[in-house]
Design a protein around this motif. Structure first.
Motif, PDB file in Angstrom:
ATOM      1  N   HIS A 183       0.834  -1.203   0.000  1.00 28.85           N
ATOM      2  CA  HIS A 183       0.000   0.000   0.000  1.00 28.85           C
ATOM      3  C   HIS A 183       0.869   1.252   0.000  1.00 28.85           C
ATOM      4  O   HIS A 183       1.980   1.265   0.519  1.00 28.85           O
ATOM      5  CB  HIS A 183      -0.920   0.017   1.222  1.00 28.85           C
ATOM      6  N   LYS A 184       0.306   2.342  -0.553  1.00 26.82           N
ATOM      7  CA  LYS A 184       1.016   3.621  -0.595  1.00 26.82           C
ATOM      8  C   LYS A 184       0.257   4.711   0.149  1.00 26.82           C
ATOM      9  O   LYS A 184       0.483   5.897  -0.071  1.00 26.82           O
ATOM     10  CB  LYS A 184       1.253   4.030  -2.051  1.00 26.82           C
ATOM     11  N   GLY A 185      -0.615   4.311   1.029  1.00 29.24           N
ATOM     12  CA  GLY A 185      -1.364   5.258   1.853  1.00 29.24           C
ATOM     13  C   GLY A 185      -1.773   4.581   3.140  1.00 29.24           C
ATOM     14  O   GLY A 185      -1.591   3.376   3.316  1.00 29.24           O
ATOM     15  N   ALA A 186      -2.333   5.355   4.037  1.00 34.46           N
ATOM     16  CA  ALA A 186      -2.779   4.820   5.323  1.00 34.46           C
ATOM     17  C   ALA A 186      -3.713   3.637   5.114  1.00 34.46           C
ATOM     18  O   ALA A 186      -4.554   3.650   4.219  1.00 34.46           O
ATOM     19  CB  ALA A 186      -3.495   5.917   6.111  1.00 34.46           C
ATOM     20  N   VAL A 187      -3.555   2.611   5.939  1.00 37.06           N
ATOM     21  CA  VAL A 187      -4.462   1.459   5.905  1.00 37.06           C
ATOM     22  C   VAL A 187      -5.437   1.621   7.067  1.00 37.06           C
ATOM     23  O   VAL A 187      -5.035   1.665   8.230  1.00 37.06           O
ATOM     24  CB  VAL A 187      -3.688   0.128   6.007  1.00 37.06           C
TER      25      VAL A 187
ATOM     26  N   SER B 212      -7.484   0.874   2.129  1.00 39.28           N
ATOM     27  CA  SER B 212      -6.465   1.915   2.239  1.00 39.28           C
ATOM     28  C   SER B 212      -6.883   3.263   1.642  1.00 39.28           C
ATOM     29  O   SER B 212      -7.783   3.359   0.804  1.00 39.28           O
ATOM     30  CB  SER B 212      -5.180   1.438   1.556  1.00 39.28           C
ATOM     31  N   ALA B 213      -6.153   4.283   2.097  1.00 44.08           N
ATOM     32  CA  ALA B 213      -6.323   5.632   1.562  1.00 44.08           C
ATOM     33  C   ALA B 213      -5.722   5.780   0.170  1.00 44.08           C
ATOM     34  O   ALA B 213      -5.879   6.822  -0.462  1.00 44.08           O
ATOM     35  CB  ALA B 213      -5.681   6.646   2.509  1.00 44.08           C
ATOM     36  N   ASP B 214      -5.034   4.744  -0.331  1.00 45.85           N
ATOM     37  CA  ASP B 214      -4.471   4.828  -1.692  1.00 45.85           C
ATOM     38  C   ASP B 214      -5.497   4.423  -2.749  1.00 45.85           C
ATOM     39  O   ASP B 214      -5.130   4.124  -3.897  1.00 45.85           O
ATOM     40  CB  ASP B 214      -3.199   3.979  -1.809  1.00 45.85           C
ATOM     41  N   PHE B 215      -6.786   4.432  -2.370  1.00 46.75           N
ATOM     42  CA  PHE B 215      -7.897   4.139  -3.277  1.00 46.75           C
ATOM     43  C   PHE B 215      -7.932   2.666  -3.684  1.00 46.75           C
ATOM     44  O   PHE B 215      -8.368   2.334  -4.783  1.00 46.75           O
ATOM     45  CB  PHE B 215      -7.856   5.006  -4.542  1.00 46.75           C
ATOM     46  N   SER B 216      -7.469   1.794  -2.808  1.00 50.68           N
ATOM     47  CA  SER B 216      -7.507   0.370  -3.146  1.00 50.68           C
ATOM     48  C   SER B 216      -7.805  -0.477  -1.917  1.00 50.68           C
ATOM     49  O   SER B 216      -7.583  -0.055  -0.779  1.00 50.68           O
ATOM     50  CB  SER B 216      -6.172  -0.090  -3.762  1.00 50.68           C
TER      51      SER B 216
ATOM     52  N   GLU C 299      10.691  -4.851  -2.416  1.00 54.49           N
ATOM     53  CA  GLU C 299      10.570  -4.076  -3.651  1.00 54.49           C
ATOM     54  C   GLU C 299       9.330  -3.192  -3.650  1.00 54.49           C
ATOM     55  O   GLU C 299       9.294  -2.169  -4.301  1.00 54.49           O
ATOM     56  CB  GLU C 299      10.519  -5.028  -4.852  1.00 54.49           C
ATOM     57  N   GLY C 300       8.313  -3.605  -2.892  1.00 54.12           N
ATOM     58  CA  GLY C 300       7.079  -2.844  -2.898  1.00 54.12           C
ATOM     59  C   GLY C 300       7.086  -1.658  -1.962  1.00 54.12           C
ATOM     60  O   GLY C 300       6.128  -0.915  -1.879  1.00 54.12           O
ATOM     61  N   LYS C 301       8.172  -1.442  -1.244  1.00 57.14           N
ATOM     62  CA  LYS C 301       8.203  -0.395  -0.226  1.00 57.14           C
ATOM     63  C   LYS C 301       8.380   0.968  -0.875  1.00 57.14           C
ATOM     64  O   LYS C 301       9.191   1.141  -1.793  1.00 57.14           O
ATOM     65  CB  LYS C 301       9.344  -0.670   0.756  1.00 57.14           C
ATOM     66  N   THR C 302       7.632   1.951  -0.413  1.00 57.53           N
ATOM     67  CA  THR C 302       7.730   3.296  -0.958  1.00 57.53           C
ATOM     68  C   THR C 302       8.410   4.217   0.040  1.00 57.53           C
ATOM     69  O   THR C 302       8.224   4.086   1.244  1.00 57.53           O
ATOM     70  CB  THR C 302       6.349   3.864  -1.318  1.00 57.53           C
ATOM     71  N   ALA C 303       9.177   5.145  -0.430  1.00 53.18           N
ATOM     72  CA  ALA C 303       9.864   6.085   0.460  1.00 53.18           C
ATOM     73  C   ALA C 303       8.990   7.275   0.806  1.00 53.18           C
ATOM     74  O   ALA C 303       9.314   8.076   1.656  1.00 53.18           O
ATOM     75  CB  ALA C 303      11.154   6.565  -0.213  1.00 53.18           C
ATOM     76  N   GLU C 304       7.863   7.408   0.116  1.00 52.05           N
ATOM     77  CA  GLU C 304       6.966   8.526   0.371  1.00 52.05           C
ATOM     78  C   GLU C 304       6.235   8.338   1.695  1.00 52.05           C
ATOM     79  O   GLU C 304       5.942   7.211   2.101  1.00 52.05           O
ATOM     80  CB  GLU C 304       5.935   8.647  -0.748  1.00 52.05           C
ATOM     81  N   LYS C 305       5.960   9.440   2.367  1.00 56.54           N
ATOM     82  CA  LYS C 305       5.178   9.375   3.599  1.00 56.54           C
ATOM     83  C   LYS C 305       3.751   8.976   3.266  1.00 56.54           C
ATOM     84  O   LYS C 305       3.122   9.558   2.388  1.00 56.54           O
ATOM     85  CB  LYS C 305       5.190  10.739   4.285  1.00 56.54           C
ATOM     86  N   PRO C 306       3.219   7.946   3.933  1.00 54.71           N
ATOM     87  CA  PRO C 306       1.860   7.503   3.623  1.00 54.71           C
ATOM     88  C   PRO C 306       0.825   8.604   3.865  1.00 54.71           C
ATOM     89  O   PRO C 306       0.965   9.413   4.777  1.00 54.71           O
ATOM     90  CB  PRO C 306       1.632   6.338   4.594  1.00 54.71           C
ATOM     91  N   SER C 307      -0.186   8.622   3.005  1.00 54.08           N
ATOM     92  CA  SER C 307      -1.270   9.589   3.164  1.00 54.08           C
ATOM     93  C   SER C 307      -2.143   9.217   4.348  1.00 54.08           C
ATOM     94  O   SER C 307      -2.476   8.066   4.552  1.00 54.08           O
ATOM     95  CB  SER C 307      -2.125   9.614   1.887  1.00 54.08           C
TER      96      SER C 307
END
Length: 343
Positions: free
Chosen positions: A60-64, A80-84, A333-341
């Protein structure tokens, strides 16, 4: 006056941001398991009895906001907040499917027969996905009157319960017709809704009130005013004689179901308590907080005989769950460096 015994919790670290949802699996041949949702975007799987970490679901790339396990604890789901919403293999941590939405997904729930996955969120649409046909479009239930906060199944998957972020009440949907058949009225938005293990009660938290409803006739059975705004409540699953509640004052309180009397108060969190849930055995309960920790509290201080029996259960459970740990991996590999939304 008898002095209340202090309960020392098992503290589970690992999340870097607030823990917003907890879910226990039913008891399986390998024991039972706890999955946690957090704003750090990484749901975590733990041994439900000991709290030991098993693995982290990365992708995920946003808050769960919500996570759950199916009845066999073989698959997990997250919203999640990443629309998924994502479906995961709970043995390996792999993503099995990603269900794309058009807005933030706040809630998810497996059906009792594990064949369906229910999702809802800011789109105000309840979607039902077929777990045997992952690429098939979902069945959409009639539009919710507000943004969806919580979801759960009832009556052998014939009824859906939902609550909204911005308006009070719990709505009961008939799955066949897709329509609201009844509303359990509350003054404030319901932040937690739980169906008891025996299917008799629906436990809700709204504002500073915890309510218990008859799950078959939908009448109000009990209503208790709490000392502060409560975000979550859970009924003890075996005897049903007590319940726990947590909220903005950072304490996890234990109450008598029949009288509403406070019979215990657990202090330790350093931020508001967002979620509380009893284990399926009723021997302990977990709390998740703004402080990023999960704390597992024993229901009653055990005597020596109970301690010995508990130790045997824990050892057996740890031996069994090691099978899961050996197969679980973390997807770097799936980890994002961006701060989760957050939203």
């Amino acid at each position: 006056m008898e002095k209340k015994k202090v309960t020392i919790p098992q503290v589970c670290h690992g999340h870097s941001r607030p823990v917003v949802d907890l879910f226990y699996s039913p008891i399986t041949p390998d024991g039972f398991f706890l999955i946690s949702a957090s704003k750090d975007s990484h749901p975590m799987l733990r041994n439900g009895e000991t709290g030991d970490w098993i693995g982290t679901f990365e992708g995920h790339k946003g808050a769960v906001w919500s996570s759950c396990l199916d009845n066999n604890a073989l698959r997990a789901a997250s919203a999640s907040a990443d629309f998924s919403a994502k479906l995961w293999d709970a043995l390996t941590g792999d993503v099995l499917h990603s269900f794309e939405h058009k807005h933030i997904v706040r809630a998810c729930a497996f059906s009792e027969d594990t064949k369906l996955l229910l999702t809802g969120g800011f789109e105000k649409i309840l979607r039902v996905f077929d777990m045997n046909r992952l690429d098939a479009p979902p069945t959409e239930v009639d539009k919710s009157p507000g943004s969806i906060r919580t979801l759960t199944w009832l009556h052998s998957d014939q009824t859906i319960l939902s609550s909204c972020t911005d308006i009070g009440g719990v709505r009961l949907w008939d799955v066949r017709s897709g329509k609201i058949v009844q509303t359990l009225e509350t003054k404030s938005p319901v932040t937690s809704a739980e169906v008891s293990q025996d299917g008799r009660y629906i436990t809700t938290a709204d504002g500073s009130t915890v309510k218990f409803w008859d799950a078959n006739h939908f009448g109000l059975v009990k209503s208790y005013d709490m000392p502060c705004n409560i975000e979550s409540a859970s009924l003890e699953p075996k005897s049903g004689e007590k319940f726990v509640a947590g909220g903005e004052d950072m304490w996890v309180r234990v109450f008598d179901f029949y009288t509403g009397e406070e019979i215990g108060c657990n202090k330790g969190h350093h931020g508001p308590v967002h979620c509380v849930r009893f284990t399926p055995t009723g021997l302990s309960y977990a709390s998740g907080s703004e402080d990023g920790t999960i704390r597992i509290w024993q229901t009653t201080p055990a005597n020596p005989e109970e301690n010995e029996a508990s130790s045997r259960r824990v050892k057996h459970s740890v031996d069994e769950v090691s099978k899961k740990i050996e197969g679980f991996h973390i997807n770097k590999e799936g980890k994002t460096a961006e701060k989760p939304s957050d939203t």
